[in-house]
Design an enzyme around this catalytic site. Structure first.
Site, PDB file in Angstrom:
ATOM      1  N   GLY A 239      70.099  27.255 -57.590  1.00  0.00           N
ATOM      2  CA  GLY A 239      71.038  26.162 -57.372  1.00  0.00           C
ATOM      3  C   GLY A 239      70.305  24.837 -57.311  1.00  0.00           C
ATOM      4  O   GLY A 239      69.190  24.700 -57.839  1.00  0.00           O
ATOM      5  N   SER A 240      70.911  23.871 -56.655  1.00  0.00           N
ATOM      6  CA  SER A 240      70.337  22.528 -56.627  1.00  0.00           C
ATOM      7  C   SER A 240      69.141  22.455 -55.674  1.00  0.00           C
ATOM      8  O   SER A 240      69.017  23.248 -54.732  1.00  0.00           O
ATOM      9  CB  SER A 240      71.404  21.539 -56.167  1.00  0.00           C
ATOM     10  OG  SER A 240      71.776  21.834 -54.829  1.00  0.00           O
ATOM     11  N   THR A 241      68.297  21.477 -55.929  1.00  0.00           N
ATOM     12  CA  THR A 241      67.130  21.284 -55.069  1.00  0.00           C
ATOM     13  C   THR A 241      67.569  20.897 -53.660  1.00  0.00           C
ATOM     14  O   THR A 241      66.978  21.346 -52.670  1.00  0.00           O
ATOM     15  CB  THR A 241      66.213  20.213 -55.689  1.00  0.00           C
ATOM     16  OG1 THR A 241      65.766  20.717 -56.964  1.00  0.00           O
ATOM     17  CG2 THR A 241      65.013  19.905 -54.812  1.00  0.00           C
ATOM     18  N   VAL A 243      70.318  21.722 -51.884  1.00  0.00           N
ATOM     19  CA  VAL A 243      70.730  22.902 -51.106  1.00  0.00           C
ATOM     20  C   VAL A 243      69.552  23.868 -50.967  1.00  0.00           C
ATOM     21  O   VAL A 243      69.342  24.476 -49.914  1.00  0.00           O
ATOM     22  CB  VAL A 243      71.955  23.597 -51.754  1.00  0.00           C
ATOM     23  CG1 VAL A 243      72.304  24.869 -51.020  1.00  0.00           C
ATOM     24  CG2 VAL A 243      73.152  22.649 -51.770  1.00  0.00           C
ATOM     25  N   GLY A 244      68.749  23.963 -52.026  1.00  0.00           N
ATOM     26  CA  GLY A 244      67.610  24.875 -52.006  1.00  0.00           C
ATOM     27  C   GLY A 244      66.626  24.579 -50.883  1.00  0.00           C
ATOM     28  O   GLY A 244      66.086  25.506 -50.258  1.00  0.00           O
ATOM     29  N   GLU A 261      64.972  28.994 -57.416  1.00  0.00           N
ATOM     30  CA  GLU A 261      65.012  28.364 -58.748  1.00  0.00           C
ATOM     31  C   GLU A 261      65.968  27.183 -58.665  1.00  0.00           C
ATOM     32  O   GLU A 261      67.168  27.371 -58.459  1.00  0.00           O
ATOM     33  CB  GLU A 261      65.471  29.371 -59.800  1.00  0.00           C
ATOM     34  CG  GLU A 261      64.407  30.383 -60.175  1.00  0.00           C
ATOM     35  CD  GLU A 261      63.176  29.779 -60.818  1.00  0.00           C
ATOM     36  OE1 GLU A 261      63.242  28.643 -61.339  1.00  0.00           O
ATOM     37  OE2 GLU A 261      62.124  30.431 -60.786  1.00  0.00           O
ATOM     38  N   CYS A 295      70.157  24.250 -66.263  1.00  0.00           N
ATOM     39  CA  CYS A 295      69.011  23.718 -65.505  1.00  0.00           C
ATOM     40  C   CYS A 295      67.844  23.396 -66.423  1.00  0.00           C
ATOM     41  O   CYS A 295      67.034  22.524 -66.126  1.00  0.00           O
ATOM     42  CB  CYS A 295      68.582  24.715 -64.445  1.00  0.00           C
ATOM     43  SG  CYS A 295      68.187  26.334 -65.135  1.00  0.00           S
TER      44      CYS A 295
HETATM   45  P1  NAP Z   1      74.431  24.192 -55.517  1.00  0.00           P
HETATM   46  O1  NAP Z   1      75.469  23.218 -55.142  1.00  0.00           O
HETATM   47  O2  NAP Z   1      73.097  24.067 -54.897  1.00  0.00           O
HETATM   48  O3  NAP Z   1      75.062  25.631 -55.178  1.00  0.00           O
HETATM   49  C1  NAP Z   1      74.336  26.814 -55.452  1.00  0.00           C
HETATM   50  C2  NAP Z   1      74.842  27.910 -54.547  1.00  0.00           C
HETATM   51  O4  NAP Z   1      74.509  27.580 -53.192  1.00  0.00           O
HETATM   52  C3  NAP Z   1      76.350  28.084 -54.578  1.00  0.00           C
HETATM   53  O5  NAP Z   1      76.662  29.454 -54.453  1.00  0.00           O
HETATM   54  C4  NAP Z   1      76.787  27.328 -53.329  1.00  0.00           C
HETATM   55  O6  NAP Z   1      78.023  27.740 -52.808  1.00  0.00           O
HETATM   56  C5  NAP Z   1      75.670  27.706 -52.382  1.00  0.00           C
HETATM   57  N1  NAP Z   1      75.561  26.860 -51.204  1.00  0.00           N
HETATM   58  C6  NAP Z   1      76.061  25.626 -50.982  1.00  0.00           C
HETATM   59  N2  NAP Z   1      75.725  25.192 -49.740  1.00  0.00           N
HETATM   60  C7  NAP Z   1      74.983  26.169 -49.180  1.00  0.00           C
HETATM   61  C8  NAP Z   1      74.329  26.313 -47.918  1.00  0.00           C
HETATM   62  N3  NAP Z   1      74.355  25.375 -46.983  1.00  0.00           N
HETATM   63  N4  NAP Z   1      73.662  27.450 -47.683  1.00  0.00           N
HETATM   64  C9  NAP Z   1      73.592  28.417 -48.610  1.00  0.00           C
HETATM   65  N5  NAP Z   1      74.186  28.337 -49.820  1.00  0.00           N
HETATM   66  C10 NAP Z   1      74.872  27.225 -50.106  1.00  0.00           C
HETATM   67  O7  NAP Z   1      74.189  24.243 -57.087  1.00  0.00           O
HETATM   68  P2  NAP Z   1      75.281  24.301 -58.234  1.00  0.00           P
HETATM   69  O8  NAP Z   1      75.936  22.971 -58.303  1.00  0.00           O
HETATM   70  O9  NAP Z   1      76.115  25.525 -58.079  1.00  0.00           O
HETATM   71  O10 NAP Z   1      74.373  24.541 -59.532  1.00  0.00           O
HETATM   72  C11 NAP Z   1      73.786  23.496 -60.237  1.00  0.00           C
HETATM   73  C12 NAP Z   1      72.336  23.323 -59.835  1.00  0.00           C
HETATM   74  O11 NAP Z   1      71.664  24.554 -59.986  1.00  0.00           O
HETATM   75  C13 NAP Z   1      71.587  22.335 -60.715  1.00  0.00           C
HETATM   76  O12 NAP Z   1      70.731  21.550 -59.921  1.00  0.00           O
HETATM   77  C14 NAP Z   1      70.763  23.243 -61.631  1.00  0.00           C
HETATM   78  O13 NAP Z   1      69.603  22.645 -62.146  1.00  0.00           O
HETATM   79  C15 NAP Z   1      70.449  24.357 -60.707  1.00  0.00           C
HETATM   80  N6  NAP Z   1      70.117  25.560 -61.471  1.00  0.00           N
HETATM   81  C16 NAP Z   1      68.823  25.996 -61.509  1.00  0.00           C
HETATM   82  C17 NAP Z   1      68.484  27.105 -62.274  1.00  0.00           C
HETATM   83  C18 NAP Z   1      67.056  27.591 -62.352  1.00  0.00           C
HETATM   84  O14 NAP Z   1      66.841  28.728 -62.802  1.00  0.00           O
HETATM   85  N7  NAP Z   1      66.070  26.798 -61.939  1.00  0.00           N
HETATM   86  C19 NAP Z   1      69.479  27.774 -62.992  1.00  0.00           C
HETATM   87  C20 NAP Z   1      70.780  27.300 -62.928  1.00  0.00           C
HETATM   88  C21 NAP Z   1      71.100  26.198 -62.154  1.00  0.00           C
HETATM   89  P3  NAP Z   1      79.355  26.890 -53.081  1.00  0.00           P
HETATM   90  O15 NAP Z   1      79.570  26.922 -54.538  1.00  0.00           O
HETATM   91  O16 NAP Z   1      80.361  27.625 -52.291  1.00  0.00           O
HETATM   92  O17 NAP Z   1      79.094  25.504 -52.570  1.00  0.00           O
END
Ligand code: NAP
Length: 499
Positions: A239-241, A243-244, A261, A295
């Protein structure tokens, strides 16, 4: 309905249940979340809004099931994952349909996701027989050292909405194959194809209850409990940096392994002697596939000044020719996942133009007949961009191609590396040796010469550096994270102690 397809896997099936301990049940809260189709903006499904109590129940179920599963013969674990792979392909049309309905994925995106997920599952099939240990000689007379590879225990998987099928699969399938139990929390935008679908597939594949548990629900409500649960041994987060960082901190507090990731800001570097048409072919795919919501897509085009004007013109022509619209139609560029993502990327474009860049094409929403507040963004090309402008220094995650000029290779390398991220990248060079030398100097976990940055093969390491993550997926790297080594020594003859 095509071969092997059944209503149980389509968007119209009943998905309003969590999967805990091998049972389908409602959330403790009885609250639900509507799933919206980004093309039509219509509600297409409803899933439970899981609670902290549901999360705890999922970990209890995983803990109860893991030991027996970990001791299940490898051949049986392999059979289950093999059957999952078969079912995945049997239900291909329904699964591609789920990706269109939930993620706004075009036909091409759906087929690619399914291919990647199948590749991940096929790799996972081989894992049960690859969990090899070793014998290590001892300095102590009569001692035999055995190092076994054992499952970590419980693997938590948190996945994003952009490629939900294969990004959940790359963690869930190997974790289960290696003898772990899993708690999976998919993204709220894609709770079925990134989550509940896995429960249904694995249930049909014969996985014992409790080995996989799926909790849908908002990250803002249950994310912290999932990320910090004391039963969790590994957190596999994509997910995003932003939240990560929070998830990794929770994992650290809990002394769980964190496989993170995260985001990227990938550069596509085009040298003066590059084949411009080949560079453009790669650029169009690398910028616009799945609306740039990848990503590892191209976030910035860095182009030598000698070919800059030609490159901008050709990229603009190609962008204007791409079929755009509803993902249910034959298009290349479909909708953005939701309003907040769309509005953020359009505000980056606006800020960038205000800062002096030239909008060559796009930069606006494309209206769709019968759709209120369309989420489709026109393929966008911006020239005269600098690295400091909003669309270049942020991960825009959209069908947007900012083109930045450079005058020599050192400058290109400096521009490419001027970001906290380090995920993927690409170099287009007439001299492939020069391409390799440039690739050597780019600070990313992955980089591709005479290609574009979007590549993923289940047997090849996939990882980022810097703010793009820690740990790695695919191949042996992820196996190392979901298993641990255990040293057992056997003292075959009486040992002499000093006192
Ligand atoms: P995100 O907002 O960080 O969400 C990722 C996951 O984390 C979702 O399931 C989200 O749930 C969950 N989440 C949110 N808040 C949380 C918390 N406090 N504790 C634990 N989990 C939580 O990312 P996204 O918008 O879904 O995805 C886009 C991002 O992912 C981009 O930055 C992209 O670059 C990155 N990405 C990276 C890769 C890689 O392999 N490096 C691959 C794909 C995507 P909710 O949806 O319920 O909020």
């Amino acid at each position: 309905m095509a071969r092997g397809q059944s209503a149980a896997y389509g968007i119209d099936a009943d998905w309003n249940r969590l999967y805990i301990g091998g049972e389908w049940r409602g959330s403790a809260s009885r609250e639900t979340i509507d799933v919206e189709d980004p093309s039509t903006r219509e509600t297409v499904a409803t899933v439970p809004a899981g609670t902290v109590d549901d999360v705890d129940a999922a970990y209890d179920a995983a803990a109860a099931a893991q030991e027996e599963w970990g001791q299940t013969p490898p051949a049986r674990r392999q059979e289950v994952v093999q059957e999952l792979l078969r079912l995945l392909n049997e239900h291909d049309e329904e699964i591609i349909g789920l990706l269109t309905h939930e993620a706004g994925g075009t036909r091409g995106m759906g087929e690619t996701s399914l291919h990647l997920a199948s590749d991940q599952a096929a790799e996972a099939v081989t894992l049960p027989r690859r969990l090899k240990g070793e014998h290590v000689v001892s300095n102590i007379p009569g001692k035999e050292n055995i190092v076994q590879r054992v499952p970590q225990g419980i693997v938590t998987v948190i996945s994003p909405w952009n490629f939900p099928l294969n990004l959940s699969m790359r963690a869930v399938a190997p974790a289960i194959a290696a003898g772990n139990a899993v708690v999976l929390k998919p993204a709220t935008n894609t709770p079925i194809v990134g989550g509940l679908l896995f429960a249904r597939l694995f249930e049909e594949a014969g996985l014992p209850g409790g080995v996989l548990n799926v909790i849908t629900g908002r990250g803002s409500d249950i994310g912290d409990r999932v990320a910090s649960h004391p039963e969790s041994d590994v957190i596999a987060f994509t997910g995003s940096t932003e939240v990560g960082r929070r998830v990794a901190a929770a994992a650290g507090e809990n002394l769980a392994v964190a496989a993170m990731e995260l985001g990227g800001n990938n550069a596509h570097i085009v040298t003066a002697d590059a084949d411009v048409d080949a560079a453009i072919d790669a650029a169009v795919f690398g910028s616009f596939v799945h609306q740039g919501q990848v990503c590892i897509s191209i976030n910035r085009h860095l182009v030598h000044e000698d070919i800059y004007d030609e490159y901008v013109q050709k990229l603009t022509d190609r962008a204007e020719g791409l079929p755009v619209g509803s993902a249910h139609d034959e298009v290349v560029v479909g909708p953005i996942i939701d309003e907040s993502q769309r509005d953020e990327m359009l505000s980056y474009v606006e800020e960038t133009v205000d800062a002096g860049a030239t909008l060559e094409t796009g930069g606006e929403t494309v209206e769709l007949e019968g759709v209120n507040d369309s989420l489709v963004v026109a393929p966008t090309v911006l020239s005269d961009v600098t690295n400091e402008m909003a669309v270049a220094c942020n991960e825009h995650f959209g069908p947007i191609a900012p083109v930045i000029p450079f005058s020599n290779v050192d400058e290109a390398v400096e521009l490419a590396n001027a970001t906290e991220y380090g995920l993927s990248g690409s170099v287009q060079a007439g001299d492939i040796g020069m391409g390799k030398r440039i690739a050597d100097r780019i600070e990313t976990g992955m980089i591709h010469v005479n290609d574009q940055p979007i590549n993923d093969e289940a047997h090849v390491p996939f990882s980022g550096t810097g703010a793009s993550g820690v740990g790695g997926y695919n191949s042996e790297d992820f196996l190392d994270e979901i298993t641990e080594k255990k040293w057992i020594s056997l003292q075959h003859e009486p040992r002499k102690f000093p006192f």
